[in-house]
Scaffold this active site. Structure first.
Site, short mmCIF file in Angstrom:
data_model
loop_
_atom_site.label_atom_id
_atom_site.label_comp_id
_atom_site.label_asym_id
_atom_site.label_seq_id
_atom_site.Cartn_x
_atom_site.Cartn_y
_atom_site.Cartn_z
N ILE A 107 36.31 38.84 45.96
CA ILE A 107 36.56 38.91 44.34
C ILE A 107 37.79 38.39 43.91
CG2 ILE A 107 36.58 40.64 42.56
CD1 ILE A 107 34.02 41.04 44.50
N CYS A 108 37.59 37.53 42.83
CA CYS A 108 38.64 36.88 42.36
C CYS A 108 39.46 36.02 43.22
CB CYS A 108 39.37 37.75 41.41
SG CYS A 108 40.67 37.26 40.32
#
Length: 324
Positions: A107-108
């Site tokens: 994520i990210c």
């Protein structure tokens, strides 16, 4: 639908973004309420609890070495990356968990952890729009896709910034349980099952370093100061007593673009800012120097895959018409 429990291990560490953890976890929890069987566990490199970027303490279930059977492994992101190198124990934990999982995801800026662990070699990937260039520099064998909300390459998944982790988790649920259940999850969470446009619709105006060449810096300053002005190739070349061909070569060599495309990008940024301020699309096109609304619409379609009106609905204001 299978009743077999699907174990999801999320790797966390001090400074982790809480929403990177909570967003995907809530998707899996909502899927469970609709009949899925996910078990989300939080692991850290050494099993110690961690403190998130906003100061909230996160209780950890286990250490990475002891987590034996995750079906899905996720690593959340943090503001730490790419400003600091990824800690060796964190990269090692990612390698350990990925080797045991059927699929691996970030994520990210968790993509930097996967990159440091050597898990993005030869793969396509994405991360937060602010740091896609840094990911490409750190992972030269990775093809970074800067506009993607999420990218799947085989059994490896990476997502854009923060809330894009929800998009990625929805995609994983759809892979496991199909579109009907996933659509109900998205509706329950009041999010799009598939949002339109890429992550560049969220990016800030161009803020790259000034050109090294004084002549080119003079031209870019001129365009930035007056985007609607007459910035044809001939006019720009006259300002420096250069030939159009020479000026074009300067832009190509230092900025990897053409004078016309550079002018268009500055006008595009100005038009987005005008839309944010509440101007109509027609007004924004005229004030930013586009010859017509249609020319602005074409640039929006090419750059963001949405119309100026759709962009404005997303970003012009957080207020609603019935707020009194």
């Amino acid at each position: 639908m299978s009743s077999h429990t699907h174990r999801v291990a999320i790797l966390v560490y001090d400074g982790v973004k809480l929403l990177d953890v909570a967003g995907p976890a809530e998707v899996f929890a909502e899927a469970n309420r609709l009949g899925a069987h996910y078990r989300v566990v939080l692991v850290s490199p050494n099993g110690a609890d961690v403190v998130s970027s906003n100061g909230i303490r996160i209780a950890v279930d286990d250490d990475a070495e002891s987590e034996r059977d995750p079906h899905t492994f996720l690593v959340a992101g943090a503001d730490l990356y790419p400003s600091t190198p990824v800690a060796h124990d964190l990269a090692r934990a990612a390698r350990t968990l990925s080797a045991r999982a059927a699929r691996t995801a970030s994520i990210c800026t968790g993509a930097f952890v996967l990159g440091a662990a050597g898990l993005l070699e030869g793969k396509r990937a994405t991360t937060h729009w602010k740091v896609t260039h840094q990911l490409a520099a750190r992972c030269p064998a990775t093809r970074v896709e800067p506009d993607a909300i999420y990218v799947r390459d085989g059994t490896t998944y990476t997502s854009a910034g923060v809330t894009a982790g929800i998009d990625l988790a929805l995609a994983l649920v759809e892979e496991d349980h199909g579109p009907d259940l996933t659509r109900d999850v998205a509706r329950a969470l009041v999010v799009y099952l598939q949002r339109s446009g890429g992550q560049s619709q969220f990016s800030a105006p161009l803020q790259g370093p000034p050109p090294r060449t004084p002549a080119l810096r003079k031209i870019t300053d001129l365009v930035t100061a007056d985007p609607p002005g007459n910035h044809s190739l001939g006019e720009l070349a006259k300002h420096l007593n250069l030939s159009p061909r020479h000026l074009t070569r300067l832009f190509r060599d230092e900025l990897s673009t053409t004078p016309a495309r550079y002018v268009e990008s500055i006008r595009f940024d100005m038009a987005k800012a005008l839309l944010d301020q509440g101007h109509t699309a027609t007004q924004a096109a005229a004030l930013a120097g586009f010859p017509s609304y249609e020319s602005l619409r074409r640039v929006f379609a090419r750059e963001l895959s949405i119309s100026p009106a759709a962009y404005q609905r997303r970003f012009a204001t957080a207020r609603r018409g019935n707020d009194g």
